[in-house]
Each structure stands twice: as structure tokens, then as C-alpha cells.
Design an enzyme around this catalytic site. Structure first.
Site, short mmCIF file in Angstrom:
data_model
loop_
_atom_site.label_atom_id
_atom_site.label_comp_id
_atom_site.label_asym_id
_atom_site.label_seq_id
_atom_site.Cartn_x
_atom_site.Cartn_y
_atom_site.Cartn_z
N HIS A 631 0.87 -1.17 0.00
CA HIS A 631 0.00 0.00 0.00
C HIS A 631 0.91 1.23 0.00
O HIS A 631 2.13 1.11 -0.17
CB HIS A 631 -0.98 -0.04 1.17
CG HIS A 631 -0.49 0.59 2.44
ND1 HIS A 631 0.78 0.38 2.93
CD2 HIS A 631 -1.11 1.42 3.30
CE1 HIS A 631 0.92 1.05 4.06
NE2 HIS A 631 -0.21 1.70 4.30
N ASP A 668 -5.91 2.56 -1.57
CA ASP A 668 -4.78 2.25 -0.70
C ASP A 668 -3.90 1.15 -1.30
O ASP A 668 -3.70 0.09 -0.71
CB ASP A 668 -5.33 1.81 0.66
CG ASP A 668 -4.27 1.87 1.75
OD1 ASP A 668 -3.27 2.58 1.56
OD2 ASP A 668 -4.46 1.21 2.78
N SER A 763 0.76 -3.68 7.23
CA SER A 763 0.12 -2.94 6.15
C SER A 763 0.89 -3.09 4.85
O SER A 763 2.12 -3.05 4.83
CB SER A 763 0.01 -1.46 6.52
OG SER A 763 -0.82 -1.29 7.64
#
Length: 814
Positions: A631, A668, A763
Site C-alpha cells: 500500500h 490504498d 500494512s
């Protein structure tokens, strides 16, 4: 210019070709019509003492034999294609037990499987054997306790009425429908309670509704289930066969209070359907009062506290928790007082709690039998996901059959009822829907979620045996290179596709049995596959071949008298492939927060994005030798091929970045171009990209990996993994979950009760889902409300929404 004679000569063959085509089309249509009368189950067998055997060339000929059978009422037939053997029998799966048997196809006449009546039901051939008041039916051939007057209604007087056993029938055309004589001396006969096939109504919450209403209660037309426009969704008919998602008919695949459908209006994603309740009695549940079997949906006991000791809220009240799991919405689920129940297909009984801070929890209900319940601690899976001998001790994580079908949970009775349960086989490790071999078959297997295919062997390999050492040849004696092989004569000892062109030397089955020569008729006689019948298939010796283009690859007749034929284990010629790691992952499921430490290099597409000082910042996924998909990063270099967060391993590859491409809009997701391509090997390998706009079906097992926050669950500094099911956006956006925060280009995955999740530092990392022996990058770790919280699953960018963008950017920036 041609002469008239020449024109005539040119036209003649064309006309003849058209005639042949029409004849062929007619044969196909007749075949389709005849076989459409039957329900087919692969790998099934009924052991019947009464049967007729025929040798026929096609399954259509076998169906015709069944249709004209005179020795008995033919309800089904079995066809063994490799032997061209046909067996017609009077039984079906509702009369006799269906056994597992490879290479056999069971065809059952649909008219004998229907459990509803058309009109007054003179053609009803179902298995209901109780009357309206619950009395058991007397056998039609019996004269006790009811003696049919003048023998008016017996199998001999009404041979076409199918008066066998004690099943309800309507031999005399009674206007009230099927009936039977009863075993109650005080009641001579009574009508049976059988639903009308054309009756558009639902029992309970409509889980088993199979009607054809396709308009919602607010007047919207339903979108076809196999369509993805105007609404993209994961309720894919081919992946959820047990849900009967036909045409655009209203259905209830997710445990809502009643059937619903996606609509054809872009502004209305889905809507409930208005379907009346049936007036007939709903199916009866065999109540479990002191313990629970399977998911506990039949539990009707009086436990009213959760596993942590919190008091349950009364189902009929809305304080302190507001909800729609009410007795009115779920009338058949036993929602009495505040007792623990499972009205909506959770993994075990649960309840809303009287604690305002805790919406709901599971209950600790004893499991029926001698094994713990569904949450018992799982033994660690084997280091290698392969099986030894017959696989009785296999404890791997494969949940797919050899043809790619999803396995049914061992504790579930839908779509296939069976007795291979954790209670009956307590030592067989029958967890979830994992492939196992509880009954000593020849390899691990499972029941499938396809209603038409009862069971199949699993897509799990036999563990390789150590090869015998061979002397190293002198470099001066190297054999001359073979000329390149044509596609029709591939003598390499590996297969392309299903191995139809394989001409290699392997002559041993997957179980290590020597193959019988194709020209031999001992120990097994056969006429279907010989060198004479298939002269171009390379069947001169006893080598494994695939003359019938079997989807599962090359096979052979064996020299084992007890096993006529079996598959061979031929490796794929392609070698390393995206999404297929050399070191098989543990696939730690549902326990990185709460997960387990991964096997080194078992997720070879995992990358670490790092600052210039070498500090891990977030995750990413290798999707091509020079491209990764995190992301939005602020890192300056990429590290690949490591298991430890420190990254000081010989397998480590470091690459600087030359380009960062952010996703379209404010999504994202981003692409990173590496300064130089990664070296693809057994420790660095790309994950596969999904098909454009593909939506992962709910319940699919997927896995996240990363070096992120573990919140004290251990494994810090090592790559961790956890697995959990995908949750359809329709469910994830319910008010109690993420309350419409999840967008169409995102997806949810997680355990509803919490306990396992991705977290800070993960992430940008991968969410990969396993299908057809391959891991596909379906999601990019994005956001969540906390980590591993109940009813707050993780949210991931749906990669399939960006495949066109990814491919165009790679092409544009290459």
C-alpha cells in the site's frame, strides 16, 4: 470460372457435411434429454444385492438400459467408463447407503429423489413414510395391522404405483394426495404431509427455499447470481453449489432472516424478498438437550451463560443489545428464553450477553461423543504437506479435492449426510474441512460442497521417496542430447497440462504399484484402452499414459489384482510457478496477532519495505521479478528472501527502488519498480494475480503474513502467518460489524469472534487465498478497527479490481 458439373461436385460434400452435422446434433440433443432425467454423483457406488450388469460403450446406452429395465423398477444406474461397465439397480441414495468408489459415476432418476408432489401426487416417488399426525406407515406388502380389503392396494395389484417399502404413495388418485396404511391399529389409513412442488413458500428462514420468485418486496428485479453487474459480489454459484444459487431466484445463502437477492438497480445493492410461510409442518429437528453435534444448530439445552461466564440476554428482548435474531425472524431455531443457540450458521452455539460492553460470545456447550468441541487445540501440521502410505496419519492443511472442489466440513451434514464425524472417528483429526483418511481408504479424501459429487480424493501429493544413488557418469561419456520433442511425442519425465502428450518412462502408480502392460489382459482384462484402440497414444509398453485425457493426469492399469487402475505421479514440466512455494506453508488457520511463526521461506513473495537505515516499515508482495505491490509506502528499499525481520540471511536479496506508482484515486494500493529484477528461486517467488473483478466467495480460506505488531502473542522478529475465512461485503457492512464502511474495491477477512488479525507493520502485505494448488494475491492489507477485535474483521484492498491497472502500469513502465 467453374463448370456446372464442377460446382455440383463442390456443393455435394458440403450438403453431406450439413446432414452429418444435423444428425450429430440430434444425437447430442437426445443424449442431453435422456441424461437430464438423472442426477449425477461422481465417485459414488450403491451396494445393491439386486442388479443387472451390461457391457455398453457410453453412459447414454446405460441410461437407456435403465429406462427399459423390466426385471425391477430401475431408480439408478452406475457407469464405470474405463471398464465400459453398466449396472442398473432398483435402489438409490434415499433407500440404500451411498459408498465411495473412485472412477464410478452414479446416476439417480430425479423423479425418485423429489420430496414434493405435483398435483395430487400420483407420480410422487419420494421417501416420506409418516402421516400428517406423525404415524408410521405400514409396508404396502404387509397385511398387519391393516389388512387391505380384497388386496386392493398392494404391489402386485398396482405394479406401476411403486408400492414398495412403506413410502407414501397415491395409487388410487386420492384428491388429497399421497397416503398410506398406518401401523396404528386404531387408524386404518391417513394422508401424508408432503409439500407441493409448485407451492411458493418457505419454512423457517428460507434456507432451503428453492422457489422461483425473482422480485424483491420493494419491487426490484433480482440480479442473476452468476452476474457481477451492476453489483460485484462473492456469492458465486459455481463456488457455492450447496447454496442452490440458480438463475436470479431469491435465496438465503448467508443466514439472514429470510431470502433476498442482489437487485438490477445500481442504487439498491440488495433487498429482501416477500415469500409467504408454508402452511405445512417444517422439517423436524432431532433435538440435542445435553450436548451439541457439529455446529450445534440442533442444540436445545438450557445453558444460558457464555464461555467467559457472562449471562445471556433473552432472545426476544432488545436490551442491552439490539439485534434481529428474534424468535419471529428465526422461528425454527429454538430461541427460547436466554438459552445458547446457533440460529445463523456460526461455528458453535452463542448468545447476546447482558453486559453492555460485550455484544455476544460463544457458549461452552459439551460436545456429544468423546472428543472436544470445534475449538479444541489443533495438533501441529506435518512439516511437509504430503502423505505416507495410505495417508491415514496425514495431518496437513489441504481443503481441496483433486478436481478443485471445496471440502465439506466433517461435522456438517450439508450437502452430504454421512457418519464420518469427529465423534465416530475421534483419533482421525477430523477438524474443519481438512482432507483426511478416517476409514483407511487408499489416500486422503473428503466430502465435497458440490451436491452432485459426494466425495473425491484430495489434491495432496504422496511424499517422495529417496531416490537410489546412481554412479556419476564420466564427462566424456555424456549421452548425446535428444532431438527436440514435438507436442505429440513428449518423452520428458514431466507432464504438460493433463499429460495427454506425456511419453515419459514412468511405469509406477502413485502408490508405488508397477503398471500392467497396455497390451496385456492379465491380471486385469480391458478393451477400452489398448495399443490397437489408441495407436497414437504411446501405449507400446507399460508406461503411464493418458489416452482418455483424464483431467487428473496420466494413469495405468496396475499389476495389483485388487486395484484395477490408478493415477501416476508425474511432475509438471513448468517447474517453479507463481503462487506455488517449494517449501509448503504451515497454513496456521484462525489462531501477525494470535497466529503462528511461519516455516522459513514458505511465503516467498513476502517483502519487507525498509528505510535507508534498514528498519522494517511495512509489508509488500512480489508480483513479478521487478515489481511489488504494497500500500502507499514511504520506504527506500526492498528486502526479499528473508524469514527474520533482521534479514541477515544468505538468501536475502536487497533492491533499491526506481519508481513508485500510487493507485488510482485515493485507493490504498501502490506499485514499486525495483532497480533490478529479483532472482527467482525456491526462496523468492511471485504470488499470482487474480482474474479481473473476481470476488472471493465467503468462507474461502485466506492467509496474511508479516512482521507486524504481535501484541504479546510471541514470534516477534520472525515472519508470522494466520489464516481465516473471507466475509462477504454484504455481511461485513452490517451495522454490528463495520457498518457500511467497506467499499466495493475492498474486501473483509477474519474470525467474527476475533483473536487473529493483521496489525500495525503488516500494512501493504499480502492476503493470499489457496485454489487449485496455487496461492493467489486477492488482498493487500489496508485497515481495521483495532487488531483482532470481535466482529471487526480486517479490511483489504481487493486486488482483482486493479489487475488491468497493474498490468498496464507494468507494461507502460517496463
Amino acid at each position: 470460372m467453374s463448370t456446372p458439373e464442377m460446382t455440383h461436385l463442390k456443393q455435394g460434400p458440403v450438403i453431406f457435411s450439413v446432414i452429418l452435422s444435423i444428425c450429430y446434433l440430434f444425437v447430442l440433443l437426445v443424449s442431453a434429454v435422456v441424461l437430464d432425467e438423472y442426477a449425477k454423483t461422481e465417485g459414488a457406488w450403491i451396494l445393491s444385492l439386486v442388479k443387472r450388469e451390461y457391457s455398453v460403450g457410453t453412459v447414454l446406452e446405460c441410461a437407456v438400459k435403465c429406462n427399459i429395465e423390466t426385471a425391477f423398477t430401475c431408480r439408478s444406474f452406475m457407469y464405470i467408463e474405463k471398464d465400459q461397465e453398466c449396472l442398473t439397480i432398483p435402489a438409490n441414495g434415499k433407500i440404500e447407503s451411498v459408498l465411495r468408489r473412485t472412477s464410478t459415476s452414479l446416476y439417480e432418476k430425479k423423479e425418485y429423489l423429489m420430496e414434493c408432489v405435483n398435483g395430487i401426487g400420483m407420480d410422487y416417488r419420494g421417501t416420506t413414510s409418516k402421516t400428517n399426525s406423525g404415524k408410521t406407515c405400514q409396508r404396502w406388502a404387509s397385511t398387519y395391522p391393516q389388512r387391505p380389503k380384497y388386496a386392493l392396494m398392494t404391489p402386485s395389484t398396482h405394479p406401476k404405483a411403486d408400492l414398495e417399502s412403506n413410502f407414501c404413495r397415491n395409487p388410487d388418485g386420492d384428491s388429497k394426495g399421497p397416503w398410506c396404511y398406518t401401523t396404528d391399529p386404531g387408524t386404518r389409513w391417513e394422508t401424508c404431509n408432503i409439500q407441493n412442488c409448485s407451492e411458493e413458500c418457505m419454512h423457517c428462514s428460507g434456507k432451503n427455499y428453492r422457489g422461483k420468485i425473482s422480485t424483491t418486496e420493494n419491487g426490484y428485479t433480482c440480479q442473476h447470481w452468476n452476474a457481477q453487474k451492476p453489483h460485484n459480489h462473492g456469492y458465486i454459484p459455481s463456488a457455492l453449489l450447496e447454496k442452490y444459487l440458480e438463475e436470479n431466484y431469491c435465496r438465503n445463502p448467508d443466514g439472514d432472516p429470510r431470502p433476498w437477492c442482489f437487485t438490477t438497480s445500481p442504487s439498491k445493492r440488495w433487498d429482501f424478498c416477500s415469500i409467504p410461510r408454508c402452511t405445512s409442518e417444517p422439517p423436524r429437528v432431532v433435538e440435542e438437550l445435553t450436548c451439541a453435534t457439529g455446529d450445534g444448530s440442533a442444540y436445545r439445552g438450557t445453558i444460558g451463560v457464555t464461555a467467559s461466564g457472562k449471562a445471556c440476554q433473552v432472545w426476544a428482548t432488545q436490551t442491552p443489545q439490539q439485534h434481529n435474531r428474534t424468535p419471529d425472524n428465526y422461528p425454527c431455531k429454538g430461541l427460547e428464553l436466554n438459552y445458547c443457540r446457533n440460529p445463523d450458521h456460526e461455528k458453535m452455539p452463542w448468545c447476546f450477553t447482558t453486559d453492555p460492553e460485550t455484544r455476544w460470545e460463544y457458549c461452552k456447550v459439551p460436545s456429544c461423543g468423546d472428543v472436544p468441541g470445534p475449538d479444541y487445540a489443533a495438533p501441529p501440521p506435518a512439516e511437509e504437506d504430503c502423505y505416507v502410505d495410505d495417508g491415514t496419519d496425514y495431518r496437513g492443511m489441504v481443503t481441496e479435492t483433486i478436481s478443485g472442489k471445496r471440502c465439506q466440513s466433517w461435522s456438517s451434514m450439508t450437502p452430504h449426510s454421512h457418519n464420518k464425524t469427529p465423534q465416530v472417528f475421534p483419533k482421525a483429526d477430523l477438524r474443519r474441512n481438512l482432507c483426511r483418511n478416517p476409514d483407511g481408504d487408499r489416500a486422503p479424501w473428503c466430502y465435497t460442497t458440490d451436491p452432485s459429487v459426494r466425495w473425491e480424493f484430495c489434491s495432496v501429493n504422496r511424499c517422495p521417496t529417496a531416490p537410489k544413488p546412481t554412479p556419476k557418469p564420466d564427462k566424456h561419456d555424456q549421452p548425446k542430447p535428444k532431438p527436440s520433442q514435438t507436442p505429440s511425442d513428449d518423452s520428458r519425465d514431466c507432464k504438460v497440462g493433463n499429460g495427454g502428450t506425456y511419453r515419459g518412462p514412468t511405469s509406477m502408480t502413485v502408490l508405488g504399484v508397477t503398471c500392467q502392460s497396455w497390451s496385456a489382459q492379465s491380471p486385469h482384462q480391458h478393451t477400452s484402452f489398448t495399443p490397437e484402440s489408441h495407436p497414437d497414444k504411446g501405449m507400446e509398453s507399460n508406461n503411464c499414459r493418458n489416452p482418455d485425457n483424464d483431467a487428473n493426469g496420466p494413469w495405468c492399469y496396475t499389476t495389483d489384482r485388487n486395484q484395477k487402475w490408478d493415477y501416476c505421479q508425474i511432475p509438471d514440466c513448468a517447474g517453479l510457478k507463481c503462487g506455488q512455494p517449494v517449501s509448503k506453508p504451515r497454513r496456521c488457520f484462525g489462531r501477525i496477532v494470535g497466529g503462528c511463526v511461519s516455516k522459513p521461506h514458505s511465503w516467498p513473495w513476502q517483502i519487507s519495505l525498509r528505510t535507508n537505515t534498514g528498519i522494517h516499515f511495512c509489508g509488500g508482495t512480489l508480483i513479478a521479478p521487478q515489481w511489488s505491490s504494497p500500500h502507499q509506502p514511504s520506504a527506500y528499499m526492498v528486502v526479499l528472501g528473508t524469514h527474520k525481520e533482521g534479514g541477515n540471511e544468505p538468501s536475502k536479496q536487497e533492491r533499491n527502488l526506481v519508481k513508485l506508482i500510487l493507485g488510482p484515486g485515493e485507493t490504498d494500493i501502490a506499485l514499486l519498480k525495483l532497480e533490478s529484477p529479483a532472482i527467482i528461486n525456491d526462496k523468492v517467488l511471485p504470488a499470482c494475480l487474480p482474474e479481473k473483478d473476481y470476488v472471493v466467495p465467503p468462507g474461502t480460506e485466506c492467509y496474511v503474513t508479516g512482521w507486524g505488531e504481535t501484541q504479546g502473542t510471541g514470534g516477534e522478529g520472525l515472519l508470522k502467518e494466520t489464516g481465516f475465512p473471507v466475509i462477504e461485503n454484504k455481511v461485513c457492512n452490517r451495522p454490528a460489524y463495520l457498518d457500511n464502511r467497506v467499499k466495493e474495491h475492498e474486501m473483509c477477512a477474519g474470525n467474527i469472534e476475533g483473536g487473529a488479525d493483521s496489525c500495525q507493520g503488516d500494512s501493504g502485505g499480502p492476503l493470499v487465498c489457496h485454489a487449485q494448488n496455487t496461492f493467489v494475491l486477492q488482498g493487500v492489507t489496508s485497515w481495521g478497527l483495532g487488531c483482532a477485535n470481535a466482529m471487526k474483521p480486517g479490511v483489504y484492498v481487493r486486488v482483482s479490481k486493479f489487475t488491468d491497472w497493474i498490468n498496464s502500469q507494468i507494461k507502460m513502465n517496463s
